[in-house]
Write a protein that holds these residues in place. Structure first.
Motif, PDB file in Angstrom:
ATOM      1  N   GLY C 107      37.614  46.660  51.572  1.00  0.00           N
ATOM      2  CA  GLY C 107      36.985  45.349  51.512  1.00  0.00           C
ATOM      3  C   GLY C 107      36.378  44.884  52.824  1.00  0.00           C
TER       4      GLY C 107
ATOM      5  N   THR D  64      38.333  33.915  44.983  1.00  0.00           N
ATOM      6  CA  THR D  64      38.392  34.420  46.356  1.00  0.00           C
ATOM      7  C   THR D  64      39.598  33.870  47.097  1.00  0.00           C
ATOM      8  OG1 THR D  64      35.993  34.662  46.427  1.00  0.00           O
ATOM      9  CG2 THR D  64      37.127  34.549  48.537  1.00  0.00           C
ATOM     10  N   ALA D  67      42.710  35.644  45.889  1.00  0.00           N
ATOM     11  CA  ALA D  67      42.817  37.030  46.368  1.00  0.00           C
ATOM     12  C   ALA D  67      43.181  37.082  47.846  1.00  0.00           C
ATOM     13  CB  ALA D  67      41.502  37.768  46.120  1.00  0.00           C
TER      14      ALA D  67
ATOM     15  N   ALA F  66      42.126  37.665  39.787  1.00  0.00           N
ATOM     16  CA  ALA F  66      41.613  38.023  41.111  1.00  0.00           C
ATOM     17  C   ALA F  66      42.726  38.556  42.005  1.00  0.00           C
ATOM     18  CB  ALA F  66      40.962  36.803  41.771  1.00  0.00           C
ATOM     19  N   THR F  69      44.142  41.965  40.826  1.00  0.00           N
ATOM     20  CA  THR F  69      43.161  43.014  41.121  1.00  0.00           C
ATOM     21  C   THR F  69      43.202  43.377  42.598  1.00  0.00           C
ATOM     22  OG1 THR F  69      41.695  42.319  39.330  1.00  0.00           O
ATOM     23  CG2 THR F  69      40.691  43.591  41.121  1.00  0.00           C
ATOM     24  N   ALA F  70      43.208  42.365  43.449  1.00  0.00           N
ATOM     25  CA  ALA F  70      43.199  42.612  44.886  1.00  0.00           C
ATOM     26  C   ALA F  70      44.480  43.283  45.372  1.00  0.00           C
ATOM     27  CB  ALA F  70      42.991  41.298  45.639  1.00  0.00           C
ATOM     28  N   MET F 102      35.879  41.279  43.471  1.00  0.00           N
ATOM     29  CA  MET F 102      36.941  41.823  44.326  1.00  0.00           C
ATOM     30  C   MET F 102      36.478  43.072  45.084  1.00  0.00           C
ATOM     31  SD  MET F 102      39.312  39.655  44.268  1.00  0.00           S
ATOM     32  CE  MET F 102      38.138  38.331  43.888  1.00  0.00           C
ATOM     33  N   SER F 106      38.586  43.195  48.373  1.00  0.00           N
ATOM     34  CA  SER F 106      39.673  44.186  48.502  1.00  0.00           C
ATOM     35  C   SER F 106      39.186  45.616  48.298  1.00  0.00           C
ATOM     36  CB  SER F 106      40.809  43.852  47.527  1.00  0.00           C
ATOM     37  OG  SER F 106      40.304  43.577  46.235  1.00  0.00           O
ATOM     38  N   SER F 110      39.874  48.902  44.171  1.00  0.00           N
ATOM     39  CA  SER F 110      40.623  47.856  43.476  1.00  0.00           C
ATOM     40  C   SER F 110      39.850  47.337  42.271  1.00  0.00           C
ATOM     41  CB  SER F 110      40.983  46.710  44.425  1.00  0.00           C
ATOM     42  OG  SER F 110      39.837  45.975  44.823  1.00  0.00           O
ATOM     43  N   ALA F 111      38.526  47.219  42.412  1.00  0.00           N
ATOM     44  CA  ALA F 111      37.714  46.741  41.284  1.00  0.00           C
ATOM     45  C   ALA F 111      37.637  47.791  40.173  1.00  0.00           C
ATOM     46  CB  ALA F 111      36.311  46.369  41.768  1.00  0.00           C
TER      47      ALA F 111
END
Lengths: 134, 134, 134, 134, 134, 134
Positions: C107, D64, D67, F66, F69-70, F102, F106, F110-111
């Protein structure tokens, strides 16, 4: 005494027993922005979880110090819980052992960074790991 | 006996004491692809670190289970160390306590996922947390 | 020379070659609180691992910088290893490339935070990535 | 207008709309060391991703903030995006809710550390979560 | 040829050069649910980032393998990039070195779990780390 | 009705509203090994936290998707909360947007991993993201 009062009182007792003034001041500091989080820390984290009789407080603090060292994202909390560990009878040398062990599981940087926090905590308390560690 | 032999033998002893056959078979399985990693696990992780006298093995295993639960990226190792914890005298109910406590520090998903590993370990051993936990 | 001496001396040599004074001072700083961790860094991390002949030191430092950038929990160690990378011949522009690449894998925040450390390291060394990067 | 120009211009527009001066200054600060990363933030992160019509900007900022709170490794970016969230119409009390919710998913330390950033952001803006949160 | 076409074509070239069929099939598999993510992987990750001339592809793959090993949350991607590393000329024994090195930085579990993926990749390719590693 | 009953009943209501049968069966599955964790999920996570009036349930689920996922360490919980998001009115295409976003924060792995879970959830529900996403 109803259950809500009980959770809160039990939590305050355990919070005070583990973290002493340090934890209380963290909780206080949250009251301006998120008073309910402050209450959850007391009633849930300390009342429901940390007060449970199935594990002694020394073992609980070893577990917390290990986890926060391994995570590496919670240095302020590691500081509070190193104080907490000393408050419930963990020896400085034992806390160093827990942190060193994390070199194996989460890597040397995680152990080094946690030791740098531990050094400050020990200094604040006027204590040391005491003897050559081995 | 020179120091290298000592580290290896001490490591084998502690590895065997903590993880029994499970850990030994992990080490064996690495010998085809990375024999030196297998040796480091014995001589460094178990010989240098886990054999240190400054902390009892039960506390060491509580620390390891806490860290691996919080990290959430090491489920196979969590399984090995839950076995290890039982091998050195941690009670199933105490291991559940350590895992539950992580809900506070690394979140509920980390605790739930670790409990699902613990359930399988307990089943493999024919044990249970035994009583209602509170 | 027995193996223990060998591991220590080899480790000191590689530590000094990679990190120069920076790494040595990290190791020194640990001796008050955890002298054995200091020794492990020398004998295990640098003697056993980083001294292995199967991969050149430039590639090892690219790997370390990538990992520490991606982890995001080891900024002091990232600083040491950016210095180390420059010491073994990585170019500033190559280190910037490794960090930029992490935007894809861990990221944008991880890349931005690592670049902010790299900027300081380059400044301390009086160097720059040198040219427009593309 | 070709597509590259379009991506850049769209990105600048969305970056400016979300982060205002704060984001722009982050992008500017990267131009010395990694001008292409600065451009990627504009054209990719804001042009390609954050400008997409399928989700409103308030929801994007909730995502965001959640996360970055959960990751715990991106405090400077959390600060930028809390500002961004306020800029696109998220209420301070809603942002506190998102952060509190992370106590469940990534643990209490992640929520506490994020709230400490939020407190400073709210103070910089002269705003507060406004009312007792429940 | 305009810049958008250029980014896409350059990305396809680099994607194909690094990951061969494996990466292409990952990209294909995303087209049903998120065709734009598939395009970003080509145009941004491979076109903008991985195609940059400032670092050779072998070093890029060492960096990626290191990061994915350390993160521990991206095993499918680690598999793709171990294939990619072999495709651009990294030797199996060098990849094992990178992974072993992560034991120091992100802990033994991260290295063990990555080696288990590497073993499968090497097997799929009919290769081995070749010699005793030291 | 005392507060404890209230927390439990409120939690059950919100748990049922968000996760429907999926969440209830997770809670049920924990009762053999950790009945108190099951109760905390109801009374704390859903009663105290997710039931709070300050943020609508759609926004709460965007935040949860979110974060999970991250984090990348909670795939079973991501599945539950994607179902939950659909249950409270999030559109499949909106959930894809949150996950794509994401990639910026991240990283792409991750996505991609989260989308693979989302694809299965959408398939189980007989739904799709519906249109080309842009």
């Amino acid at each position: 005494m109803d259950t809500t009062t009980h959770r809160h009182e039990l939590g305050e007792l355990t919070l005070s027993r583990i973290t002493g003034g340090t934890g209380t001041s963290v909780v206080e500091s949250l009251k301006d922005i998120a008073p309910d989080l402050a209450e959850w820390i007391i009633a849930f984290s300390y009342g429901d979880v940390m007060s449970r009789p199935g594990l002694d407080l020394r073992s609980r603090q070893f577990a917390t110090v290990a986890a926060l060292t391994a995570m590496g994202t919670a240095m302020p909390q590691l500081r509070v819980h190193l104080h907490g560990a000393l408050n419930v009878g963990c020896k400085p040398s034992e806390l160093v052992e827990v942190i060193l062990q994390m070199a194996v599981f989460s890597g040397f940087p995680s152990a080094i960074n946690a030791l740098n926090v531990a050094r400050e905590v020990f200094k604040d308390r006027g204590t040391t790991p005491g003897e050559k560690l081995r």
